[in-house]
Design an enzyme around this catalytic site. Sequence first.
Site, PDB file in Angstrom:
ATOM      1  N   SER A  49       0.827  -1.212   0.000  1.00 18.45           N
ATOM      2  CA  SER A  49       0.000   0.000   0.000  1.00 18.45           C
ATOM      3  C   SER A  49       0.856   1.253   0.000  1.00 18.45           C
ATOM      4  O   SER A  49       1.985   1.251   0.483  1.00 18.45           O
ATOM      5  CB  SER A  49      -0.876   0.043   1.252  1.00 18.45           C
ATOM      6  OG  SER A  49      -1.746  -1.041   1.289  1.00 18.45           O
ATOM      7  N   GLU A 104      -1.793 -14.748   1.301  1.00 14.27           N
ATOM      8  CA  GLU A 104      -2.060 -13.971   2.505  1.00 14.27           C
ATOM      9  C   GLU A 104      -3.504 -14.183   2.974  1.00 14.27           C
ATOM     10  O   GLU A 104      -3.761 -14.358   4.164  1.00 14.27           O
ATOM     11  CB  GLU A 104      -1.790 -12.488   2.216  1.00 14.27           C
ATOM     12  CG  GLU A 104      -1.771 -11.638   3.469  1.00 14.27           C
ATOM     13  CD  GLU A 104      -1.498 -10.170   3.155  1.00 14.27           C
ATOM     14  OE1 GLU A 104      -0.935  -9.890   2.069  1.00 14.27           O
ATOM     15  OE2 GLU A 104      -1.853  -9.326   3.974  1.00 14.27           O
TER      16      GLU A 104
END
Lengths: 388, 372
Positions: A113, A228
Amino acid sequence: MTDMTDDDVRGEVRAWLADNVDPALGRAEWSRKVFDAGWSAPSWEPAWGGRGLSSAQSRLVAAEFANVGAYGTGADRADMLSCTVRDLGTEEQKHRLIPPSVRGETRWCLLYSEPGAGSDLAGLRTRADRDGDDWIINGQKVWTSFAKTADYGLLVARTDWDVPKHKGIGFFIFPMRQPGVEIRPIHQITGESEFNEVFITDARVPHANLVGEPGGGWAVLQLALAYERRLMGDLARTAKSTRDLKPDADSLIGMARAAGVLGDAHIRQEIARAESLATVNRWNTQRAKTTTDRTEAATLMALGKIAMSRILHETARIQTEIVGPESMLTGSDNPVGDAVTFRTLNAYFTSIGGGTDQIQRNIVGERVLGLPKEPEPYRDSAFRDLPH
Amino acid sequence: MSSVLTDQQNDLRDAISDLMAKRSPEAQVRRLMADDSGHDTAAWAELAAMGLLGLTIPEEFGGAGAGATELAVVSEQMGRVLLCAPYLSTAVLTPYLLLALGDPAECAEALPRIAAGELLATVAFAEAGSARPPERCVTSAVADGDQWTLTGEKTYVLDATIANRFYVQAHCDSGTALFAVERGAPGLSVAPLTTVDQTRKQGRLTLADTPARLIGGVGKGAAALDSALDQSAVALIAEQAGGAMHAMQMAADYAGVRHQFGRAIGSFQAVKHLCVDMLLEAESASSAARHVAAAFDACEPDRLADLALAQAYCSDAFVFVAATNIQVHGGIGFTWEHPAHLYLRRARTDAQIFGDSNWHRERYVRLREDNS
């Protein structure tokens, strides 16, 4: 895969643990033993610390390790660096990067991010510019856990500004311990600091650490994200972590009784409302786990995050009603108000983290209900031409 | 305890689904809505022939002796299509009540006829002001030797205008009891109620010195009725879940095909997110209905608290989904000809007939409080 039965696996790992667990061993020595025995990543090949078991059997191994309080297994589910490199890395990358990571000798963090690329991760603007055998990285990453202890960052950065946004991204195994990498903790609204910002200025990553093609990082990232999500799903299914997420069934009644408002008809309604959200979500999860219909299970699991956000926000809201003016107070001298405020603010961890509830609704709407995507006017435009 | 369906239960679901598609298409629902009886005798005979009217009736009384899970499977399919039939009153509530009252003679007389589709029966308990059994029952029962007579008024009585027999809750000197009253008994008048949901007919009974037979013992009535309502609620919440699933699917289907501004309206997040919220509610209602059915079959100690929570949840979920379905449909959803409003009408009725959500939530907290 081997043809060991589950009982064979249990028997063998128990015997091995009985023979080898030794509190006197140092961390490195123990990890090497676990690796050599093939328990580090049981579902992988021996070269990567495995023994070719099924992933269900790998979980059995983890359960046996947990029973005796031993660590060092489960890299096949928890080590994002090795999972990704094993699938998409070169032979050289696998030999160099996987064994030390699986043994816990090197640690990793995630550099995905950015301040300008949250829900729209493919809009990332961290630069990767080729310079001989290296790439030079410049940019800023956010929401990175364990940045300070990591040796590598799984980094996505823009390698090509003249192609559409998904096509100009590279996926790097980026060395964290170098000049030009500055780590600052993020102060969260709860007062905690679990995450960091990572500022990268003219830092270098060898071309040999690029996974896949220079413009092929988006596909690598999708794989890493899938691992993930699988890990998050595993964690959510284990009792230990769900205890933190699931409000205790009786706590609202106990809290209302302590606050002297359990007789209040409105509070009673609100308590039942909040508890129904949590209880019904538990029934959804049970149904997802037990059904043999895979579509049904996938639908219910996809709804779990939206449901959990609502449970956490609603429970905190009702707790606020129960404690009333105490919710104005915080600190260790005001534990009741402090806890309610923490829950109120921490609920955003779930409704924003890992994809906002709004993005999750898009995903469910499109993948489960089959509704069409929003038109993407810049789908075929060069990234450089996008407004921002 | 498992809320997963067996192969046999899945087969049952598929068979009911086929039957409903044949017997309860929208045109038939609309025909029966406009019909005073609200009931298709040929479909009823087919339900009997398939063993569905005696589904939960023990084998010794001519039924299939099935459990709550099978009942929920069947009810979910009926709820999807808004089946117009006295199923809940005759085939669910009445048998559970008679079994709870433990009156062998009445069971032997009535249950085989219900299973065979020969007797339409309903239970009259509510009085003005509440759809639950009244806390203080005004309808009174007076004995003259073995002969009882009832006087009073009962309302919100399901399928009252077509029932051949009413099991009426009344109060006498020594407590509450249930009494059988035959259609056409002296002093009995049955008036239809004008209902919002025309797929479920209701009526009002007026009794004036009406002859009645005592069923079970005096003093057992209130507990037996509560127990029968709890067991029947398993069917009601499954119907609600089925209705919610269908209404949700209507909205998602429509949002995928209706175009405005050159694109399907389901591509707009404002609409897409409504559909996902409906999906969450419908799936959650379905999980709740199945869990509660399995909990009743397993006699789980928490089953009443679970039911209370689930009944409040399913009521609110069905109303939300049915209401939002109209919104997603826009103008066409505001027309009488479109079926969206039929689901909202049913949802709003289902959210009242065995007590409203607030009542069930209060019951939940009361049960939890007693346990903590």
